[in-house]
Design a protein around this motif. Structure first.
Motif, PDB file in Angstrom:
ATOM      1  N   TYR A 130      76.275 -60.628  19.919  1.00 47.23           N
ATOM      2  CA  TYR A 130      75.965 -59.955  18.657  1.00 47.23           C
ATOM      3  C   TYR A 130      74.536 -60.239  18.186  1.00 47.23           C
ATOM      4  N   ASP A 131      73.802 -61.012  19.004  1.00 45.64           N
ATOM      5  CA  ASP A 131      72.427 -61.348  18.664  1.00 45.64           C
ATOM      6  C   ASP A 131      71.528 -60.127  18.881  1.00 45.64           C
ATOM      7  N   ASP A 132      70.968 -59.602  17.783  1.00 42.10           N
ATOM      8  CA  ASP A 132      70.148 -58.392  17.872  1.00 42.10           C
ATOM      9  C   ASP A 132      68.806 -58.628  18.545  1.00 42.10           C
ATOM     10  N   ASP A 133      68.385 -59.888  18.650  1.00 38.42           N
ATOM     11  CA  ASP A 133      67.064 -60.154  19.202  1.00 38.42           C
ATOM     12  C   ASP A 133      67.055 -60.183  20.732  1.00 38.42           C
ATOM     13  N   TRP A 134      68.209 -60.177  21.343  1.00 36.26           N
ATOM     14  CA  TRP A 134      68.250 -60.199  22.811  1.00 36.26           C
ATOM     15  C   TRP A 134      69.433 -59.341  23.235  1.00 36.26           C
ATOM     16  N   LYS A 135      69.257 -58.044  23.007  1.00 40.40           N
ATOM     17  CA  LYS A 135      70.360 -57.119  23.286  1.00 40.40           C
ATOM     18  C   LYS A 135      70.596 -56.979  24.781  1.00 40.40           C
ATOM     19  N   ILE A 136      71.840 -56.737  25.140  1.00 43.04           N
ATOM     20  CA  ILE A 136      72.153 -56.355  26.510  1.00 43.04           C
ATOM     21  C   ILE A 136      72.306 -54.834  26.505  1.00 43.04           C
ATOM     22  N   TYR A 137      71.475 -54.178  27.296  1.00 41.00           N
ATOM     23  CA  TYR A 137      71.447 -52.724  27.332  1.00 41.00           C
ATOM     24  C   TYR A 137      72.311 -52.206  28.473  1.00 41.00           C
ATOM     25  N   THR A 138      72.842 -51.029  28.290  1.00 43.06           N
ATOM     26  CA  THR A 138      73.616 -50.399  29.354  1.00 43.06           C
ATOM     27  C   THR A 138      73.553 -48.899  29.174  1.00 43.06           C
ATOM     28  N   LYS A 139      74.031 -48.187  30.164  1.00 46.32           N
ATOM     29  CA  LYS A 139      74.045 -46.722  30.079  1.00 46.32           C
ATOM     30  C   LYS A 139      74.956 -46.276  28.946  1.00 46.32           C
ATOM     31  N   ASN A 140      74.465 -45.377  28.123  1.00 45.56           N
ATOM     32  CA  ASN A 140      75.233 -44.849  27.002  1.00 45.56           C
ATOM     33  C   ASN A 140      76.210 -43.791  27.518  1.00 45.56           C
ATOM     34  N   LEU A 141      77.496 -43.974  27.252  1.00 48.93           N
ATOM     35  CA  LEU A 141      78.498 -43.044  27.783  1.00 48.93           C
ATOM     36  C   LEU A 141      78.871 -41.958  26.782  1.00 48.93           C
ATOM     37  N   ASP A 142      78.223 -41.949  25.632  1.00 48.97           N
ATOM     38  CA  ASP A 142      78.386 -40.866  24.666  1.00 48.97           C
ATOM     39  C   ASP A 142      79.826 -40.654  24.231  1.00 48.97           C
ATOM     40  N   ALA A 143      80.551 -41.747  24.028  1.00 49.96           N
ATOM     41  CA  ALA A 143      81.916 -41.618  23.514  1.00 49.96           C
ATOM     42  C   ALA A 143      81.900 -41.866  22.012  1.00 49.96           C
ATOM     43  N   PRO A 144      82.841 -41.268  21.298  1.00 52.97           N
ATOM     44  CA  PRO A 144      82.906 -41.480  19.847  1.00 52.97           C
ATOM     45  C   PRO A 144      83.412 -42.898  19.540  1.00 52.97           C
ATOM     46  N   PRO A 145      83.407 -43.303  18.273  1.00 59.46           N
ATOM     47  CA  PRO A 145      84.001 -44.591  17.900  1.00 59.46           C
ATOM     48  C   PRO A 145      85.454 -44.655  18.365  1.00 59.46           C
ATOM     49  N   HIS A 146      86.008 -45.850  18.445  1.00 65.67           N
ATOM     50  CA  HIS A 146      87.397 -45.941  18.883  1.00 65.67           C
ATOM     51  C   HIS A 146      88.351 -45.708  17.712  1.00 65.67           C
ATOM     52  N   TYR A 147      89.578 -45.403  18.053  1.00 63.74           N
ATOM     53  CA  TYR A 147      90.561 -45.042  17.029  1.00 63.74           C
ATOM     54  C   TYR A 147      91.797 -45.914  17.194  1.00 63.74           C
ATOM     55  N   ILE A 148      92.247 -46.490  16.099  1.00 63.68           N
ATOM     56  CA  ILE A 148      93.505 -47.230  16.113  1.00 63.68           C
ATOM     57  C   ILE A 148      94.471 -46.475  15.208  1.00 63.68           C
ATOM     58  N   SER A 149      95.598 -46.124  15.757  1.00 64.34           N
ATOM     59  CA  SER A 149      96.527 -45.291  14.994  1.00 64.34           C
ATOM     60  C   SER A 149      97.299 -46.139  13.994  1.00 64.34           C
ATOM     61  N   ALA A 150      98.115 -45.477  13.210  1.00 68.23           N
ATOM     62  CA  ALA A 150      98.876 -46.166  12.159  1.00 68.23           C
ATOM     63  C   ALA A 150      99.818 -47.203  12.774  1.00 68.23           C
ATOM     64  N   GLU A 151     100.381 -46.904  13.962  1.00 68.15           N
ATOM     65  CA  GLU A 151     101.309 -47.870  14.566  1.00 68.15           C
ATOM     66  C   GLU A 151     100.611 -48.836  15.532  1.00 68.15           C
ATOM     67  N   GLY A 152      99.306 -48.627  15.791  1.00 66.34           N
ATOM     68  CA  GLY A 152      98.573 -49.508  16.702  1.00 66.34           C
ATOM     69  C   GLY A 152      98.367 -50.886  16.095  1.00 66.34           C
ATOM     70  N   HIS A 153      98.272 -51.881  16.967  1.00 61.40           N
ATOM     71  CA  HIS A 153      98.018 -53.233  16.474  1.00 61.40           C
ATOM     72  C   HIS A 153      97.095 -53.958  17.451  1.00 61.40           C
ATOM     73  N   VAL A 154      96.023 -54.546  16.898  1.00 63.51           N
ATOM     74  CA  VAL A 154      95.020 -55.184  17.743  1.00 63.51           C
ATOM     75  C   VAL A 154      94.715 -56.563  17.186  1.00 63.51           C
ATOM     76  N   GLU A 155      94.781 -57.587  18.024  1.00 59.54           N
ATOM     77  CA  GLU A 155      94.302 -58.871  17.520  1.00 59.54           C
ATOM     78  C   GLU A 155      93.574 -59.670  18.596  1.00 59.54           C
ATOM     79  N   ASN A 156      92.607 -60.427  18.125  1.00 58.85           N
ATOM     80  CA  ASN A 156      91.786 -61.274  18.984  1.00 58.85           C
ATOM     81  C   ASN A 156      91.372 -60.542  20.258  1.00 58.85           C
ATOM     82  N   SER A 157      90.784 -59.381  20.062  1.00 58.96           N
ATOM     83  CA  SER A 157      90.438 -58.528  21.208  1.00 58.96           C
ATOM     84  C   SER A 157      89.114 -57.842  20.969  1.00 58.96           C
ATOM     85  N   LEU A 158      88.535 -57.326  22.073  1.00 59.59           N
ATOM     86  CA  LEU A 158      87.309 -56.539  21.985  1.00 59.59           C
ATOM     87  C   LEU A 158      87.629 -55.092  22.325  1.00 59.59           C
ATOM     88  N   LEU A 159      87.149 -54.170  21.459  1.00 64.41           N
ATOM     89  CA  LEU A 159      87.364 -52.748  21.719  1.00 64.41           C
ATOM     90  C   LEU A 159      86.016 -52.037  21.819  1.00 64.41           C
TER      91      LEU A 159
END
Lengths: 374, 376, 376, 374
Positions: B269-298
């Motif tokens: 999360y350090d903005d001063d030393w970003k890791i760059y990668t190819k942009n895949l042009d996907a929209p933000p992710h979506y978590i539905s009303a019944e979805g549940h996420v914990e201690n994870s990266l999306l």
């Protein structure tokens, strides 16, 4: 292979509808859908339709636009020939004045318009959200040999829809088309979505006539008042298109994306929507976070609760904080225990610990860019 | 302050067969990592952030995914008029075609490429390590200690030292000996496979090594020992921070679990030393009303209707209703079907885990999918 | 009007040994041509001007000059986010490494690359011809005649037809037979080595050809005859205009002399179909008070103190005082020393003709310099 | 590896010296030396000195600059971070006014200057021609710990040189530096070449002070009037530098390039000069052409006689035409038998058959862009 159609996006139109979000940015760069700006949709639709040469008419507030678009690489528009060309107003060295309307910007760039290599132009604005393929409309325009094709949406049961009041409607009388304002008297009508396909020669004649006659300040008006002189058709776009003419429409269009079927249409149907790469890392969901029915961009750290909301990149939602029915722009920090409902929070805002901010679905509470609420 | 030209050469030729299903159709550096990256993004971003604009990537194994990923180098700002990033495959000359025979041979075959940039220093890097490093500091160290060669080292626990290539140093970090996996280590400074060479010196040793029929043409086994034997000044540059070789399925999985620690040393999360990668042009992710996420990266494009715990979801992966994903890595565009249950599983990209399927256990790392094409 | 995806594949693998000193260290497509270009610039510019934005270049022989020349593809506006120009060398897979065995095999090995773009048509081109052609017209022809394959042909004098691959056609330009260098030609339509294929069809034939142990994996010798044998519709597209294969020293020299004719059919001064090349950032050329130039082409960076007649001076070449250059080609950065006299000579790039040296004669083409490195 | 120095090129200064060539272009894009524009030299010198982040302050006549620079690829400045950033004046949506001087442009872009990542800045203009390596001056600036370093050229026997009248000279009095105008009273002096290296913090303080105090309209004046407040040094540039402050200086500097030794310095010494690629073919010298002591760009067809002249790209010199002591810009056609002496011919000019145009070495005859002389 590329298409014989030049895109022209006019950002010089009136845009006093959404003042809360356009203090330091044009309508075109209002953030939308978690990682985009409004103009990304128009630009991407054009690129996905095969248009590889686009002119952008701008009048003021260049900085935000330049920041966002840069050399145009994100849309593959950093080209030697064609690509993206931004048309600025000319500031006369002696007068240092520019006047009302977008026609003066058009006048300053007449030589650019004359040098367009394509035979047809597509004129649009940046404030209609949709995933649109312009090819069928263009093919129809060519097939019919029209001078001007007005792109429309057909509205049924429109009388009751307050949000359509004042928008442009297209009517046919005595075999010629007119465009006027919707006063809510009609139930079934064709809405103009302020997109026109024209022969380049026709477009050039209209702008030359408008400048010589000097009667209009705005390009759109110049076209509308000359419709009678040309062979005009209409083409009904079947894709869903949401106009953004007010903060209310902006809020509703944003929340519409939480419908997965609509999101599938908007982000993928005729091609992807491109935007400036920000290289944000994954979003971290801490243990104890609770997120439901929400769209979350990358780079966030979510420790609290988010419901029915849109969260942009690099936002932090602190432990115990609750964000409901809200839109939070990038780089904003919602501290521990804060509680937001029906808010639109602009960039770089800090909402302090335990603060409660409540707007209303009919009138969302807008917190301006950079504000710190302690 | 002083302008010095540095060329970085990234060794990315290995097949990486210990990564099993991940590398069957993809070169190791192009393997997906950390939800949105590929392994080589870390090295390439280090180059970009260190202001090194001339980078050669040496590869000969299934390069399509790597080529497609790197493109013209835009994500790393390495689409340059001169320099920039270039993929360097083996080629034919009047003497016929030659595949790269070892790490040193791969550099030898590209001497002309390096000469084109006329550098003072050549930085040899490995394309399959996860770390953040400012190479400028290492080059400053190299210059200020008047070294001919500098090797980046990391302190490893003494009990693990015999698994590494160990550099034996004098008190002032001058290297006097290289010990490959010593049974009885004299030191705990492990080579990270990162070298700064004065180019003129390296050029000479590469040419000599090429003529030597007994050589395996490898940096660690041949070039470094030979340079030491000839008495050149070789320094150890001590690196402190997160560094992980993700060459096995176990270390690959562990490195992912490391990312779930909010205080992990990699600090993505350090903005001063970003890791760059190819942009895949996907929209933000979506978590539905019944979805549940914990201690994870999306990541962008994910859609979650099920439950996700302690896992990494890569770009545009989908977790359907009722599915439970735990301690797992879901690669891009993979789908976990309704009511499927995953434990400690790596789902390969574009693979679909069938409805109701149960995969994995606490004991071992399971693959869903036979091979990863690597291309999106 | 209809959007159709086309991928162009340029065959640039040949060593071109008949170009002698020019190709000893350089792939043929990277050989300097016409004072400021390299041979492949013509094909690449044709692609760019035809609106084809996905181009693969198949090469395996001394690619450094070619890679350096092409860079990210900026001169041809082919530095694209997706597509653009990509150099495709041979690579290793789990089955080991394979060099390209023939023109068809080179395409076969890159089926994955082509599939990535999901094209309707694949355009097969040769990287060593000098011509201007709008491929859109050929593709339109292909589509409107409902062809499976279209071969571009040029009418050659009947007496020369036996030197070419001849396509025998019916009245409506449907091809029924391919005749490689026929002793008694039935037709005078020579194949230009330019093909449009429906990709699905070509893909199938490439896979079959790969399995065929008797095949030489060549388009002209194997793929085209096999497709004809199976009765697919193959059309001849008649090209009219300048076209030259510069595969021999003689034809290379002749093509240069053609450029000196102000009315030559190649029309390089035509702004609507520019030939693009890498910009070498040299200033305008300078002719001194004692310099004399006639019936010649000069380029940026040239400096002329001597006499130049009927010759082509490439970028940044220098003609010193008293030197006389006639009927010659001076490649980039070459120097013709004081009072040297050249006749019908090709001076290789960076070569210096010594003071007073006399080279060449009317009878034959002479080289000054042993090999051209190709790199600037 | 890149240098800790941000380039700032100020195109907002007064530029009423060369009116004949600046009707439709800023000083920065005046064609020079057969294929370049003036700004190419400043941009290339910066890039060759390792500067990879450059801000361009512009005030008006954007079109010509945008045309020339495009996304900045020709200078390798089309970067994600750093690269070239053009700073436009802000047009207030309500006022639509911009005022005199370049300070308003600076004010509109304060946030850009604050966000500069480098610790030092190099402020220059675009109208000094030379091949300059900025590194030694920068290293000296850092070593001395100066706040401001004024780059100078030392002039000997300057009293007699009329062309230096009115230019900026640097003097040291009571241990502090002043910059004033050369009235021709001194013989040996230090000429300011309007290039300053500063700590970024000092630059930011000066522009903030200038805006708050409101006393100056121009950035240069704001710096000069505050020199007393800072630790100032000078650094003498040894490279040859030609100022372009008048049409006479422009003409002389152009012809200076016909000296091969000077050309060797100007085009190669510390690195090449980059410009927009035009992809012009070779220049064809027909049998019977006669060219002496001239610099000729690509894409020309020369059938006549050229002497002591500079010919830009895509020019045609017809059979029997004679061009002497002249500068001919691109895409111009000099017809059969025409005769030109001491002329500066702008772009897209047509000189008809047999026409005779004679200027004077002291006052070259300027033929404006697009003129057709039949």
């Amino acid at each position: 292979m590329s298409i014989n159609l030049q895109g022209i996006i006019n950002l010089g139109e009136r845009e006093d509808y959404i003042r809360e979000l356009t203090m330091n940015r044009p309508l075109a760069t209002i953030p939308f859908a978690g990682r985009y700006r409004l103009i990304d949709f128009t630009l991407s639709n054009m690129v996905n339709s095969g248009i590889d040469s686009i002119s952008l008419i701008v009048k003021n507030k260049f900085h935000s636009l330049n920041d966002h678009i840069g050399p145009g690489k994100d849309w593959d528009l950093d080209r030697k020939t064609g690509g993206l060309r931004i048309l600025y107003p000319d500031m006369q060295p002696d007068l240092n004045l520019i006047s009302v309307g977008d026609i003066p910007v058009v006048r300053s760039n007449l030589s650019h318009f004359s040098s367009i290599k394509k035979d047809y132009i597509l004129l649009t604005r940046s404030n209609y959200i949709g995933n649109i393929n312009y090819r069928p409309a263009f093919e129809e325009h060519v097939k019919k040999g029209s001078d001007i094709t007005i792109l429309t949406r057909h509205i049924r049961n429109g009388r009751a829809r307050v949000e359509l009041l004042g928008m442009d409607i297209v009517q046919k009388r005595n075999n010629s088309y007119t465009i006027g304002r919707n006063l809510g008297n009609q139930n079934d009508f064709d809405l103009s979505i302020e997109m026109f396909i024209m022969k380049k020669s026709v477009f050039l004649r209209i702008i030359h006539d408008a400048i010589e006659e000097g009667a209009e300040a705005f390009l759109k008006k110049a076209i509308i008042s000359r419709l009678g002189e040309y062979k005009v058709s209409t083409y009904t776009i079947e894709d869903d298109i949401l106009p953004i003419h007010s903060i209310q429409q902006y809020y509703n269009a944003s929340l519409a994306i939480l419908d997965p079927a609509y999101a599938e249409y908007l982000f993928y149907k005729h091609g992807k929507i491109y935007t400036k790469a920000k290289d944000a890392p994954s979003t971290l969901y801490a243990a104890g976070s609770e997120v439901n029915h929400s769209l979350i961009a990358n780079g966030c750290v979510i420790e609290g609760t988010v419901e029915n909301s849109i969260i942009f990149r690099d936002v932090h939602i602190g432990r115990g904080a609750v964000v409901r029915n809200s839109i939070v722009f990038q780089d904003t920090d919602i501290s521990t225990g804060a509680n937001l409902n029906y808010c639109i929070v602009d960039k770089f805002v800090h909402v302090g610990k335990g603060k409660v901010l409540m707007g209303d679905g009919g009138l969302p509470y807008v917190i301006k860019k950079g504000v710190s609420i302690r | 302050m002083i302008h010095s030209k540095v060329v970085a050469m990234i060794l990315a030729g290995g097949q990486g067969s210990r990564l099993k299903n991940l590398t069957r159709k993809t070169a190791k550096p192009a393997v997906h990592f950390g939800g949105k990256y590929r392994i080589i993004d870390f090295t390439l971003s280090n180059c970009a952030n260190s202001g090194i604009h001339s980078v050669g990537i040496l590869t000969q194994y299934q390069p399509l995914a790597l080529n497609t990923h790197i493109g013209t180098g835009v994500p790393w700002d390495l689409d340059r008029r001169s320099g920039g990033v270039e993929v360097l495959p083996p080629y034919m000359s009047t003497e016929g075609g030659r595949w790269y025979a070892g790490t040193a041979n791969a550099i030898y075959e590209n001497i002309d490429f390096i000469d084109l940039h006329d550098p003072e220093y050549v930085l040899i890097l490995s394309g399959d390590h996860i770390y953040k490093m400012d190479y400028r500091e290492m080059i400053s160290f190299h210059r200020s200690t008047n070294a001919d060669v500098t090797v980046s080292v990391i302190e490893v626990p003494w009990e693990e030292a015999s698994r590494f290539g160990i550099l034996n140093t004098k008190d002032d970090d001058v290297i006097y000996e290289f010990d490959e996996k010593p049974a009885e280590p004299k030191n705990n400074l492990a080579s990270m496979g990162i070298y700064v060479f004065n180019w003129k010196l390296l050029r000479r040793y590469l040419r000599e090594d090429h003529k030597n029929k007994d050589s395996t043409h490898d940096f660690g086994a041949d070039i470094i020992p030979e340079i030491l034997r000839k008495g050149h000044r070789m320094m150890a540059y001590r690196f402190r921070g997160y560094w992980k070789d993700v060459g096995t399925v176990e270390s690959y999985w562990e490195a992912h679990m490391d990312l779930l620690d909010p205080n992990n040393e990699l600090r993505l999360y350090d903005d001063d030393w970003k890791i760059y990668t190819k942009n895949l042009d996907a929209p933000p992710h979506y978590i539905s009303a019944e979805g549940h996420v914990e201690n994870s990266l999306l990541n962008e494009g994910c859609v979650v209707y099920g439950t996700v715990r302690n896992s990494i979801l890569s770009t545009s992966s989908v977790i359907e209703k009722g599915a439970v994903v735990e301690d797992s890595i879901i690669l891009p565009y993979a789908v976990v079907g309704k009511n499927a249950v995953l434990k400690k599983t790596i789902v390969l990209s574009h693979h679909k885990v069938a409805e109701g399927e149960a995969l994995g256990s606490d004991d071992t790392i399971t693959f869903a999918g036979t091979h990863d094409m690597g291309i999106l």
